[in-house]
Scaffold this motif. Sequence first.
Motif, short mmCIF file in Angstrom:
data_model
loop_
_atom_site.label_atom_id
_atom_site.label_comp_id
_atom_site.label_asym_id
_atom_site.label_seq_id
_atom_site.Cartn_x
_atom_site.Cartn_y
_atom_site.Cartn_z
N SER A 6 53.86 75.50 -34.09
CA SER A 6 54.10 74.62 -35.22
C SER A 6 55.59 74.26 -35.33
O SER A 6 55.94 73.11 -35.58
CB SER A 6 53.54 75.29 -36.49
OG SER A 6 54.36 75.08 -37.59
N ARG A 10 56.98 70.48 -35.02
CA ARG A 10 57.81 69.88 -36.07
C ARG A 10 59.09 69.31 -35.48
O ARG A 10 59.55 68.25 -35.87
CB ARG A 10 58.18 70.94 -37.11
CG ARG A 10 57.05 71.25 -38.06
CD ARG A 10 57.32 72.58 -38.76
NE ARG A 10 56.15 73.03 -39.46
CZ ARG A 10 56.02 73.06 -40.78
NH1 ARG A 10 57.02 72.71 -41.54
NH2 ARG A 10 54.91 73.47 -41.34
N VAL A 15 60.42 66.67 -37.87
CA VAL A 15 60.05 67.10 -39.22
C VAL A 15 60.94 68.28 -39.60
O VAL A 15 61.04 69.25 -38.86
CB VAL A 15 58.55 67.50 -39.26
CG1 VAL A 15 58.21 68.16 -40.58
CG2 VAL A 15 57.67 66.28 -39.03
N SER A 17 62.06 71.49 -42.08
CA SER A 17 61.32 72.51 -42.82
C SER A 17 62.27 73.39 -43.60
O SER A 17 63.46 73.50 -43.27
CB SER A 17 60.54 73.41 -41.85
OG SER A 17 59.77 72.64 -40.96
N ASP A 46 57.77 75.69 -46.49
CA ASP A 46 57.04 75.76 -45.21
C ASP A 46 56.81 77.18 -44.72
O ASP A 46 55.77 77.48 -44.12
CB ASP A 46 57.82 74.96 -44.16
CG ASP A 46 58.02 73.51 -44.61
OD1 ASP A 46 57.04 72.76 -44.53
OD2 ASP A 46 59.11 73.16 -45.07
N ASN A 247 62.01 63.74 -44.16
CA ASN A 247 60.73 63.63 -43.45
C ASN A 247 60.08 62.24 -43.65
O ASN A 247 59.38 61.77 -42.76
CB ASN A 247 59.79 64.75 -43.84
CG ASN A 247 60.28 66.09 -43.30
OD1 ASN A 247 61.17 66.11 -42.43
ND2 ASN A 247 59.75 67.19 -43.80
#
Length: 251
Positions: A6, A10, A15, A17, A46, A247
């Motif tokens: 993950s 990301r 993305v 976090s 997250d 994001n």
Amino acid sequence: MAILKSLKKRKEQKVKSIAILIDPDKFQGEESLKNLLKLCHKARVDFIFVGGSLLVNGSLEATISVINRYIRLPVIIFPGSNLHIANQADAILFLSLISGRNPDLLIGQHVAAAPILKRSKIEVLSTGYILVGNSANTTVAHISQTSPIPTEKAEIAVCTAIAGEMIGMKLIYLDAGSGSREEVPAEMVERVAGSTEIPLIVGGGIDTTSKAIAAFDAGADLIVLGTAIEKNANFVSEVAGIRDGFNSKHS
Ligand code: 1GP
């Protein structure tokens, strides 16, 4: 492999976090933890990191059990030593302190922890841990018996991070140390991010929204908030808003 996968995904998708760091010594009442977790849920935090250099009164197991009772988020141990292993966690940062030259924290503690982790279901996240700062008087510098990389020596941090990646570490964590007045400089974050491919975690001293923006802007994939949340839990919502702003540019 779920959490590493993950984190990598990301990063690929640009993305950003956030993780909050819960020190079991600081959150001993279930109520205070419950209130913080409610805010984390609302802010769509997250990851939750749990740990600290020393665990004096708090219990890692008990703290993670409370977290798991109130929120469904990946709980990652941020260990201070090989004693900090709890089966209730989803993963552990298997930290190798590559900014230092203390063999115990480069490989020694790992040898002791390895058979226990091998038997467990905890996902092991091999992490090149780089301490940054200009003081040898921080708790982490004292406990680790290492000197951090000076803030103005970005080049050393870059070479250290590249070496960590070449050795096969899966994450890099640039840390100014908990409660540090000075965060990891944006220039250092930017140069490390630009020289490595693996997800970059940045933490230590992020206590204002401008520091959070600067860290994300410079290329941090995941930022860690600890002390600032202990002082003002609502800070998590402010930083979550910043993350969402970053994001939305890539969605
Ligand atoms: C410390 O990076 C973490 O190792 C978090 O630091 O407590 O200063 O937020 P703070």
